[in-house]
Design a protein around this motif. Structure first.
Motif, short mmCIF file in Angstrom:
data_model
loop_
_atom_site.label_atom_id
_atom_site.label_comp_id
_atom_site.label_asym_id
_atom_site.label_seq_id
_atom_site.Cartn_x
_atom_site.Cartn_y
_atom_site.Cartn_z
N ALA A 221 29.72 56.66 49.63
CA ALA A 221 28.38 56.45 49.05
C ALA A 221 27.36 57.39 49.71
CB ALA A 221 27.96 55.00 49.22
N LYS A 222 27.43 57.50 51.01
CA LYS A 222 26.51 58.38 51.73
C LYS A 222 26.74 59.84 51.32
CE LYS A 222 24.84 59.57 56.31
NZ LYS A 222 24.93 59.33 57.75
N ALA A 223 28.00 60.21 51.17
CA ALA A 223 28.34 61.59 50.82
C ALA A 223 27.83 61.99 49.44
CB ALA A 223 29.85 61.79 50.89
N ASP B 274 34.01 50.47 55.21
CA ASP B 274 33.58 51.69 55.91
C ASP B 274 33.86 52.93 55.07
OD1 ASP B 274 36.42 51.19 56.61
OD2 ASP B 274 36.21 52.95 57.88
N ASN C 151 25.32 60.31 47.90
CA ASN C 151 23.94 59.86 47.81
C ASN C 151 23.75 58.75 46.77
OD1 ASN C 151 21.28 59.93 48.71
ND2 ASN C 151 20.67 61.31 47.07
N GLU D 171 31.20 53.08 52.38
CA GLU D 171 29.94 53.52 52.98
C GLU D 171 29.92 55.04 53.15
OE1 GLU D 171 29.90 51.12 56.51
OE2 GLU D 171 28.71 49.55 55.55
N LYS D 172 31.02 55.60 53.62
CA LYS D 172 31.10 57.05 53.82
C LYS D 172 31.01 57.80 52.49
CE LYS D 172 33.88 56.92 58.03
NZ LYS D 172 35.19 57.25 58.63
N ARG E 141 24.23 54.16 46.34
CA ARG E 141 24.45 52.89 47.05
C ARG E 141 25.88 52.43 46.76
NH1 ARG E 141 19.49 50.55 43.97
NH2 ARG E 141 21.11 50.90 42.48
N ILE E 142 26.43 51.64 47.63
CA ILE E 142 27.78 51.11 47.41
C ILE E 142 27.84 50.36 46.09
CG2 ILE E 142 29.49 49.45 48.23
CD1 ILE E 142 28.77 50.25 51.06
N SER F 244 32.51 63.37 53.26
CA SER F 244 32.72 61.99 53.69
C SER F 244 33.55 61.86 54.96
CB SER F 244 33.39 61.18 52.58
OG SER F 244 34.72 61.64 52.37
N LYS G 253 29.04 63.62 39.92
CA LYS G 253 28.32 64.44 40.89
C LYS G 253 28.89 65.86 40.94
CE LYS G 253 25.67 61.17 42.53
NZ LYS G 253 24.21 61.22 42.61
#
Length: 70
Positions: free
Chosen positions: A49-51, A43, A53, A46-47, A55-56, A23, A12
């Protein structure tokens, strides 16, 4: 399961600093997770992965795709 946060981060184009900002996880923790000092908690995954974009599950899928291509 192999967790390759570094491969996803690098794909990325993110530095530790930028991923930390996105994150909310300290740079030192990200580094420790990447080099395997300890396994990431759910957790934290998850942070991250979200940062970035994703999926875990992409953290482990990236490993399999990379190995298949090599």
């Amino acid at each position: 399961m192999v967790i390759l946060i570094d491969k996803v981060r690098k794909s990325k184009g993110l530095t530790y600093r930028r991923l930390s900002e996105l994150s909310g996880i300290p740079k030192s923790t990200l580094r420790d997770l990447e080099i395997g000092v300890y396994s990431p908690r759910l957790d934290q995954l998850e942070k991250i992965a979200k940062a970035v974009n994703v999926r875990i599950t992409d953290f482990s899928l990236f490993y399999h795709t990379t190995n298949i291509l090599q």
